[in-house]
Design an enzyme around this catalytic site. Structure first.
Site, PDB file in Angstrom:
ATOM      1  N   ASP A 104      40.902 -25.392  -8.462  1.00 53.09           N
ATOM      2  CA  ASP A 104      41.749 -26.084  -7.500  1.00 53.09           C
ATOM      3  C   ASP A 104      42.413 -27.250  -8.239  1.00 53.09           C
ATOM      4  O   ASP A 104      41.963 -27.655  -9.304  1.00 53.09           O
ATOM      5  CB  ASP A 104      40.929 -26.563  -6.293  1.00 53.09           C
ATOM      6  CG  ASP A 104      41.808 -26.860  -5.078  1.00 53.09           C
ATOM      7  OD1 ASP A 104      43.048 -26.806  -5.197  1.00 53.09           O
ATOM      8  OD2 ASP A 104      41.247 -27.167  -4.004  1.00 53.09           O
ATOM      9  N   GLY A 107      43.581 -32.652  -6.188  1.00 58.70           N
ATOM     10  CA  GLY A 107      44.013 -33.666  -5.232  1.00 58.70           C
ATOM     11  C   GLY A 107      43.260 -33.590  -3.921  1.00 58.70           C
ATOM     12  O   GLY A 107      42.845 -34.607  -3.372  1.00 58.70           O
ATOM     13  N   PHE A 108      43.061 -32.367  -3.437  1.00 58.49           N
ATOM     14  CA  PHE A 108      42.383 -32.168  -2.157  1.00 58.49           C
ATOM     15  C   PHE A 108      40.989 -32.792  -2.163  1.00 58.49           C
ATOM     16  O   PHE A 108      40.588 -33.457  -1.219  1.00 58.49           O
ATOM     17  CB  PHE A 108      42.298 -30.670  -1.845  1.00 58.49           C
ATOM     18  CG  PHE A 108      41.488 -30.349  -0.631  1.00 58.49           C
ATOM     19  CD1 PHE A 108      42.016 -30.506   0.638  1.00 58.49           C
ATOM     20  CD2 PHE A 108      40.182 -29.899  -0.755  1.00 58.49           C
ATOM     21  CE1 PHE A 108      41.257 -30.212   1.763  1.00 58.49           C
ATOM     22  CE2 PHE A 108      39.421 -29.604   0.366  1.00 58.49           C
ATOM     23  CZ  PHE A 108      39.958 -29.765   1.619  1.00 58.49           C
ATOM     24  N   ASP A 158      48.920 -29.983  -4.011  1.00 57.36           N
ATOM     25  CA  ASP A 158      49.559 -29.996  -2.703  1.00 57.36           C
ATOM     26  C   ASP A 158      49.253 -31.294  -1.980  1.00 57.36           C
ATOM     27  O   ASP A 158      48.325 -32.007  -2.337  1.00 57.36           O
ATOM     28  CB  ASP A 158      49.115 -28.778  -1.869  1.00 57.36           C
ATOM     29  CG  ASP A 158      47.593 -28.629  -1.783  1.00 57.36           C
ATOM     30  OD1 ASP A 158      46.877 -29.285  -2.577  1.00 57.36           O
ATOM     31  OD2 ASP A 158      47.128 -27.851  -0.933  1.00 57.36           O
ATOM     32  N   ASP A 278      36.771 -19.342  -0.647  1.00 61.13           N
ATOM     33  CA  ASP A 278      35.828 -20.191  -1.368  1.00 61.13           C
ATOM     34  C   ASP A 278      35.308 -21.220  -0.382  1.00 61.13           C
ATOM     35  O   ASP A 278      36.001 -21.562   0.587  1.00 61.13           O
ATOM     36  CB  ASP A 278      36.509 -20.949  -2.524  1.00 61.13           C
ATOM     37  CG  ASP A 278      37.214 -22.189  -2.003  1.00 61.13           C
ATOM     38  OD1 ASP A 278      38.285 -22.044  -1.396  1.00 61.13           O
ATOM     39  OD2 ASP A 278      36.674 -23.302  -2.155  1.00 61.13           O
ATOM     40  N   CYS A 316      16.824  -8.352   1.966  1.00 63.64           N
ATOM     41  CA  CYS A 316      17.644  -8.967   0.917  1.00 63.64           C
ATOM     42  C   CYS A 316      17.032  -8.669  -0.456  1.00 63.64           C
ATOM     43  O   CYS A 316      15.821  -8.805  -0.643  1.00 63.64           O
ATOM     44  CB  CYS A 316      17.738 -10.475   1.139  1.00 63.64           C
ATOM     45  SG  CYS A 316      18.737 -11.328  -0.088  1.00 63.64           S
ATOM     46  N   CYS A 318      17.799 -10.239  -3.274  1.00 63.12           N
ATOM     47  CA  CYS A 318      18.002 -11.349  -4.214  1.00 63.12           C
ATOM     48  C   CYS A 318      16.674 -11.756  -4.865  1.00 63.12           C
ATOM     49  O   CYS A 318      15.588 -11.431  -4.376  1.00 63.12           O
ATOM     50  CB  CYS A 318      18.661 -12.545  -3.527  1.00 63.12           C
ATOM     51  SG  CYS A 318      17.544 -13.679  -2.690  1.00 63.12           S
ATOM     52  N   CYS A 321      14.246 -13.654  -2.433  1.00 61.49           N
ATOM     53  CA  CYS A 321      13.564 -12.840  -1.419  1.00 61.49           C
ATOM     54  C   CYS A 321      12.605 -11.834  -2.050  1.00 61.49           C
ATOM     55  O   CYS A 321      11.617 -11.450  -1.419  1.00 61.49           O
ATOM     56  CB  CYS A 321      14.582 -12.126  -0.545  1.00 61.49           C
ATOM     57  SG  CYS A 321      15.468 -13.269   0.538  1.00 61.49           S
ATOM     58  N   HIS A 346      19.738 -17.317  -2.744  1.00 62.64           N
ATOM     59  CA  HIS A 346      19.741 -16.434  -1.574  1.00 62.64           C
ATOM     60  C   HIS A 346      21.057 -16.544  -0.801  1.00 62.64           C
ATOM     61  O   HIS A 346      21.633 -15.531  -0.387  1.00 62.64           O
ATOM     62  CB  HIS A 346      18.568 -16.729  -0.638  1.00 62.64           C
ATOM     63  CG  HIS A 346      18.748 -16.051   0.678  1.00 62.64           C
ATOM     64  ND1 HIS A 346      18.471 -14.712   0.861  1.00 62.64           N
ATOM     65  CD2 HIS A 346      19.289 -16.487   1.849  1.00 62.64           C
ATOM     66  CE1 HIS A 346      18.817 -14.368   2.084  1.00 62.64           C
ATOM     67  NE2 HIS A 346      19.309 -15.427   2.710  1.00 62.64           N
TER      68      HIS A 346
HETATM   69  N1  GUN Z   1      40.574 -26.606  -0.162  1.00 66.14           N
HETATM   70  C1  GUN Z   1      40.496 -26.367   1.163  1.00 66.14           C
HETATM   71  N2  GUN Z   1      41.711 -26.542   1.755  1.00 66.14           N
HETATM   72  C2  GUN Z   1      42.565 -26.893   0.768  1.00 66.14           C
HETATM   73  C3  GUN Z   1      43.974 -27.210   0.755  1.00 66.14           C
HETATM   74  O1  GUN Z   1      44.673 -27.194   1.780  1.00 66.14           O
HETATM   75  N3  GUN Z   1      44.496 -27.533  -0.472  1.00 66.14           N
HETATM   76  C4  GUN Z   1      43.743 -27.564  -1.613  1.00 66.14           C
HETATM   77  N4  GUN Z   1      44.340 -27.894  -2.763  1.00 66.14           N
HETATM   78  N5  GUN Z   1      42.433 -27.278  -1.620  1.00 66.14           N
HETATM   79  C5  GUN Z   1      41.865 -26.943  -0.444  1.00 66.14           C
HETATM   80 ZN    ZN Z   2      17.600 -13.284  -0.430  1.00 67.25          ZN
END
Ligand code: GUN
Ligand code: ZN
Length: 383
Positions: A104, A107-108, A158, A278, A316, A318, A321, A346
């Site tokens: 990423d 900035g966020f 962004d 993510d 599970c 993993c 577990c 897990h």
């Molecule tokens: N992670 C979760 N939402 C955002 C987003 O709007 N912009 C960025 N750069 N990372 C994020």
């Molecule tokens: Zn597990």
């Protein structure tokens, strides 16, 4: 190839092939060919290194069958810094990870973690959490750092506002994100080996989202992210924005919904045509002794599980577990590093298996039935 390619797109550093579509929803299964690895989508991407006891090693992430992990741009940009990273041959070699990686823009995290961040047309200015000095993260600086990290996918810098913000600030942030995308694309040094994804902004306003979609699609990127969500908005507003974005984004390019990681959101957004996710949630929640299961969450407590000799989930496979009981994990507690690691393993395994189940049900066109049975068990219970 047992499955014919239904649609595909090719960019200098990425090839995306749709192999199956659900016949009643917008869900699809694809191969995302990245410079370091070919990933199956829809997929969940865990955070690679957090520098804390929540983090897992690269060996553990490989064992969990993770195809793409997230690197932390701000953290790595500060230490070891771009020179050391570049001399080490990028983060892949530095951390011994030979699969996909996404970073990423940084900035966020600053805006969401530090209340002290200030945004100008130049970039995001914030007080360094390391030494208190003022730092300016510009689109050019973010791309310089991400180029030195060398991830397969980089995100534009962004201007993000909370999804609960209304008024002219939302429109300003959307237009600024378009201008910053242009600066990021100009600063990008390695378009033939790293992909730069734009991030659709515009809050909960369909007109602003539409303007942003049109402008960013015109920039012809290898894939697109949907940003500015998961900030406390109502679920139906969240779904409306994702629906609008997946309706307008190019069909044959990957779509990434940022910061989404609750199981129910992964299932619904996959039905809406999202390919990548993510979230820190599975590892963060592990720190509070919280285990994810198909029957909903389970908070391990010594008072409740002290004599419970079953694994977290008997279905599970993993490492946790297969080897440890709820009683042992409850006895370790959350102050013990090992307990957090075992729960993180897990929880990531749970996310990975959920995504595999989603992919397999799309492949054999039983996805709607999977959604119904998953939701029923997750919210109402097996019994
Ligand atoms: N992670 C979760 N939402 C955002 C987003 O709007 N912009 C960025 N750069 N990372 C994020
Ligand atoms: Zn597990």
């Amino acid at each position: 190839h047992p499955h014919p390619v239904l649609a595909s797109s090719t960019s200098p550093a990425l090839r995306f092939e749709i192999l199956a579509r659900c016949s009643t929803t917008k869900a699809r299964v694809s191969k995302l060919h990245l410079p370091h690895f070919t990933a199956d989508t829809p997929m969940f991407m865990p955070v690679g290194t957090q520098g804390t006891m929540k983090g897992l090693t690269t060996d553990q992430l490989r064992m969990l069958d993770c195809h793409v992990i997230l690197g932390n741009t701000y953290h790595l940009g500060h230490r070891p810094g771009p020179e050391i990273l570049e001399a080490a041959g990028g983060l892949h070699r530095f951390m011994d990870w030979d699969r996909g990686m996404l970073t990423d823009s940084g900035g966020f995290q600053m805006v969401s973690l530090l209340k002290l961040a200030e945004i100008t047309e130049d970039g995001v200015e914030f007080e360094s959490p390391h030494d208190g000095s003022r730092m300016l993260l510009t689109p050019e600086k973010s791309i310089e750092l991400q180029n030195s990290i060398g991830a397969d996918i980089m995100m534009q810098l962004d201007d993000v506002v909370s999804s609960l913000t209304t008024g002219p600030r939302v429109e300003e942030a959307m237009h600024r994100s378009i201008r910053w995308l242009d600066r990021c694309q100009r600063a990008h040094r390695y378009p033939d080996r790293q992909n730069l994804f734009p991030i659709i902004q515009g809050g909960l306003n369909p007109d602003l989202r539409r303007t942003c979609l049109d402008a960013m699609i015109a920039r012809n990127a290898p894939g697109y992210a949907i940003g500015g969500l998961s900030g406390g908005e109502e679920k139906d507003q969240f779904w409306r924005v994702v629906t609008q974005c997946t309706d307008h984004l190019p069909e044959a390019k990957p779509r990434y919904c940022m910061g989404v990681g609750y199981a129910e959101d992964l299932v619904v957004c996959s039905a809406l045509g999202v390919d990548m996710y993510d979230c820190v949630f599975p590892t963060r929640t592990a720190r509070f002794g919280h285990a994810l299961t198909r029957d909903g969450g389970l908070t391990l407590k010594f008072s409740k599980h002290g004599r419970d000799y079953r694994p977290i989930d008997d279905a599970c496979s993993c490492y946790t577990c297969q080897n440890f009981t709820r009683a042992y994990l409850a006895a370790l507690g959350t102050k013990e590093t090992v307990g957090c690691h075992l729960l993180s393993i897990h929880n990531i395994a749970f996310q990975m298996r959920l995504m595999r189940d989603i992919r397999e049900s799309i492949m054999d066109d039983s996805f709607p039935a999977f959604v119904r049975s998953f939701m029923h068990r997750y919210f109402i219970g097996a019994g």
